[in-house]
Design an enzyme around this catalytic site. Structure first.
Site: not given
Ligand code: C5P
Length: 400
Positions: A210, A323
């Protein structure tokens, strides 16, 4: 950039080839709002003349101990009064020897002795001079005297040799000086963070990823380190240099990122997920390159672990920060994420405000509400996040 606005820096230039880098450093500081008073030693003036520094700073350049321009004839004392720092760059082996022993036989060495502000030196010398036991002793003494030693770097030297002793580049010195001026709001804190994208391989040459430059996470790592924290940065594939002061671990996939985070977690005070982790990965990894056929293909995906949610759900969870990059309804989604993932704080931004660029507008969501920070360079936003986080860490623990 106005990172040095309202700050006066005294820059001492001694006699080394690297003096040309001091001119660039002055330019960067002046551009960032600093008032710079340059003090040249006799040897320094052999390399870059006062006219250059005068033009770059728009101020007079100081060279002589007996200079009559200062009303009271006290240039050796008055120049550092009210200054944010005295930086000597380049600092020769000879000048460091003088400093270590408290000599004061010219304007710059006298200023160093009579100073009323922090002193930093950027060594610049041939590698053998740097490794010489006399220099080693002097450096150790200067450190013990709380003089900040910036660098030196390893690399090619003007004499044609390769080794340690090169002065840091102007931009690095700028960054180091700025960091040294930061309040150590996070001293003693251990911070683990993720940054960048993840890459989920499909075959040996392709994968799902991404758009994440890693710039915000890296700026944050730098700001945490500058605020005195011990920073471990688990990074997905990015093309950024390691922030000074951070311990970096490179990974590629979300699974690798999770493993690295869990391995580093014990003893951390804070965990911050800045990485844009891919939510899904291909169910199968093809050992060989997938060949083009005449029709379409269907990719089967499976979910990746949510690293942040997993860490925050642990009984021994550190203070967790997430974030949230959203394209709309920022407050609703960011605060929702904070509560759902049990986070102490969420840094929210609209993707149109921050993705890939050098500036960002963020809002901090915590148990007390929403706190918007003004649109600014990512490094400045990072400092805003540092001071808010420092306040939350001081407050009694508890998420909601
Ligand atoms: O739920 P979402 O992906 O939008 O949440 C974003 C936050 O969760 C960010 O801080 C991101 O680094 C963390 N995240 C994570 N592992 C994932 C997805 C998101 O640590 N698989």
């Amino acid at each position: 950039m106005s990172e040095f606005q309202g700050r006066r820096i005294v820059l001492g230039v001694t006699g080394g080839v690297a003096a040309y880098k001091a001119a660039e450093l002055v330019r960067l500081m002046v551009k960032a709002g600093a008032e710079v008073d340059v003090v040249l030693t006799a040897a320094g003036a052999q390399f870059v003349g006062p006219a250059t520094f005068q033009a770059l700073t728009g101020r007079q350049v100081w060279q002589a101990l007996w200079d009559e321009r200062m009303d009271n004839g006290m240039a050796h004392i008055d120049l550092t009064r009210g200054a944010a720092a005295l930086l000597v760059a380049p600092a020769t082996a000879d000048f460091m020897a003088k400093l270590a022993h408290g000599f004061a036989d010219d304007l710059l060495s006298t200023l160093c002795l009579a100073r009323d502000c922090p002193l930093l030196v950027a060594p610049a010398m041939n590698r053998q001079m740097w490794e010489n036991p006399a220099t080693r002793r002097n450096v150790a003494q200067l450190r013990a005297d709380t003089v900040g030693i910036l660098g030196p770097a390893h690399g090619e030297q003007a004499c044609g040799e390769v080794g340690e002793g090169r002065m840091l580049e102007a931009a690095e010195l700028y960054d180091e000086l700025l960091a040294s001026l930061q309040e150590k709001l996070l001293r003693g804190k251990r911070i683990l963070m993720t940054a960048g994208p993840t890459f989920e391989a499909l075959d040996p040459v392709r994968g799902l990823t991404n758009l994440s430059s890693g710039k915000m996470g890296f700026a944050l790592a730098r700001a945490f380190a500058a605020a005195g924290a011990e920073v471990t940065l688990v990074s997905g594939p990015v093309t950024l240099p390691t922030p000074r002061g951070a311990h970096r671990i490179d990974v590629r996939s979300a699974a690798q990122m999770r493993d690295a985070v869990l391995a580093e977690l014990p003893g951390q005070h804070v965990f911050i997920g800045v990485a844009a982790v891919a939510d899904y990965r291909p169910r199968e990894l093809s050992e060989h390159k997938i060949k083009k056929g005449s029709g379409g293909i269907t990719l089967e995906l499976e979910p990746n672990p949510d690293i942040l949610a997993e860490v925050a759900a642990r009984a021994d969870a550190p203070f967790c920060v997430g974030f949230a990059a959203e394209s709309r309804d920022l407050a609703k989604y960011a605060e929702g994420k904070r509560v759902a993932k049990k986070l102490g704080m969420v840094v929210g931004n609209l993707v149109q405000d921050g993705l890939g660029g050098d500036s960002n507008a963020v809002t901090l969501f915590d148990a007390t509400g929403a706190h918007p920070l003004p649109l600014a360079a990512k490094a400045e936003v990072a400092r805003g996040i540092v001071s808010h986080l420092a306040k939350l860490l001081e407050a009694p623990r508890g998420h909601d």
